[in-house]
Design a protein around this motif. Structure first.
Motif, mmCIF file in Angstrom:
data_model
loop_
_atom_site.group_PDB
_atom_site.id
_atom_site.type_symbol
_atom_site.label_atom_id
_atom_site.label_comp_id
_atom_site.label_asym_id
_atom_site.label_seq_id
_atom_site.Cartn_x
_atom_site.Cartn_y
_atom_site.Cartn_z
ATOM 1 N N GLN A 24 35.526 27.817 20.739
ATOM 2 C CA GLN A 24 36.782 28.469 20.353
ATOM 3 C C GLN A 24 37.654 28.798 21.561
ATOM 4 O O GLN A 24 38.812 29.159 21.415
ATOM 5 C CB GLN A 24 36.483 29.783 19.607
ATOM 6 C CG GLN A 24 35.579 29.649 18.409
ATOM 7 C CD GLN A 24 36.181 28.768 17.332
ATOM 8 O OE1 GLN A 24 37.303 28.990 16.901
ATOM 9 N NE2 GLN A 24 35.442 27.767 16.907
ATOM 10 N N GLU A 25 37.087 28.680 22.755
ATOM 11 C CA GLU A 25 37.787 29.041 23.988
ATOM 12 C C GLU A 25 38.484 27.828 24.594
ATOM 13 O O GLU A 25 38.077 26.699 24.375
ATOM 14 C CB GLU A 25 36.795 29.615 25.007
ATOM 15 C CG GLU A 25 36.110 30.881 24.554
ATOM 16 C CD GLU A 25 37.061 32.049 24.421
ATOM 17 O OE1 GLU A 25 37.926 32.222 25.300
ATOM 18 O OE2 GLU A 25 36.945 32.795 23.433
ATOM 19 N N ASP A 26 39.490 28.101 25.409
ATOM 20 C CA ASP A 26 40.203 27.030 26.116
ATOM 21 C C ASP A 26 39.487 26.614 27.395
ATOM 22 O O ASP A 26 39.847 25.628 28.010
ATOM 23 C CB ASP A 26 41.625 27.487 26.481
ATOM 24 C CG ASP A 26 42.497 27.659 25.245
ATOM 25 O OD1 ASP A 26 42.234 26.979 24.236
ATOM 26 O OD2 ASP A 26 43.422 28.483 25.295
ATOM 27 N N ASP A 27 38.490 27.398 27.802
ATOM 28 C CA ASP A 27 37.805 27.163 29.067
ATOM 29 C C ASP A 27 36.371 26.707 28.805
ATOM 30 O O ASP A 27 35.496 27.527 28.539
ATOM 31 C CB ASP A 27 37.820 28.450 29.890
ATOM 32 C CG ASP A 27 37.264 28.258 31.278
ATOM 33 O OD1 ASP A 27 36.746 27.162 31.577
ATOM 34 O OD2 ASP A 27 37.340 29.207 32.063
ATOM 35 N N PRO A 28 36.091 25.415 28.889
ATOM 36 C CA PRO A 28 34.755 24.899 28.565
ATOM 37 C C PRO A 28 33.684 25.257 29.594
ATOM 38 O O PRO A 28 32.504 25.058 29.341
ATOM 39 C CB PRO A 28 34.971 23.388 28.511
ATOM 40 C CG PRO A 28 36.124 23.145 29.420
ATOM 41 C CD PRO A 28 37.013 24.356 29.276
ATOM 42 N N GLN A 30 32.911 28.261 30.644
ATOM 43 C CA GLN A 30 32.395 29.613 30.496
ATOM 44 C C GLN A 30 30.919 29.606 30.101
ATOM 45 O O GLN A 30 30.410 28.656 29.525
ATOM 46 C CB GLN A 30 33.189 30.392 29.450
ATOM 47 C CG GLN A 30 34.573 30.754 29.924
ATOM 48 C CD GLN A 30 35.171 31.818 29.051
ATOM 49 O OE1 GLN A 30 34.874 32.989 29.223
ATOM 50 N NE2 GLN A 30 36.006 31.401 28.122
ATOM 51 N N ARG A 52 32.900 32.674 34.005
ATOM 52 C CA ARG A 52 33.062 31.239 34.271
ATOM 53 C C ARG A 52 32.433 30.812 35.586
ATOM 54 O O ARG A 52 32.365 29.640 35.885
ATOM 55 C CB ARG A 52 34.523 30.816 34.146
ATOM 56 C CG ARG A 52 35.427 31.010 35.282
ATOM 57 C CD ARG A 52 36.833 30.478 35.005
ATOM 58 N NE ARG A 52 36.913 29.108 34.569
ATOM 59 C CZ ARG A 52 36.948 28.053 35.388
ATOM 60 N NH1 ARG A 52 36.901 28.211 36.671
ATOM 61 N NH2 ARG A 52 37.055 26.841 34.891
#
Length: 113
Positions: A24-28, A30, A52
């Protein structure tokens, strides 16, 4: 302190939930950071946060493409534990099945060693 294996395992349920949340996050990049600090009603308490970056003294554990990180000091109290995810009538939450805990509070967020 525990003299057992300095490992933190991740249950299937925890890996699936983490994969869902991280998806669901934009930062894979994390990962879930699990730490232990003094406090809580039983002496120590668990903290769960997304991070991250792994630091120099961190240990990183991976299952099914998701990563869980903890610091070296927390690992002294987490060694041999399993990160799990529970979804039942009282709620849905991450929990730690910790063989080092001699007792824990009713909510499962704090423990004594």
């Amino acid at each position: 302190m525990n003299d057992g294996p300095r490992e933190l395992s991740i249950s299937d349920a925890a890996a699936r939930r983490l994969a869902f949340l991280l998806g669901q996050e934009d930062d894979p990049d994390q990962m879930l950071r699990v730490t232990v600090s003094g406090g809580g009603c039983s002496g120590y308490q668990y903290h769960f946060d997304f991070d991250r970056e792994a630091r120099a003294d961190d240990l990183v554990f991976e299952r099914d493409g998701v990563k869980v990180v903890t610091d070296n000091a927390s690992m002294d109290l987490l060694a041999g534990s399993q990160l799990d995810y529970v979804d039942d009538l009282i709620g849905a939450f991450f929990t730690v099945n910790n063989p080092n805990a001699s007792s824990s509070c009713g909510c499962g967020v704090s423990f004594s060693a």
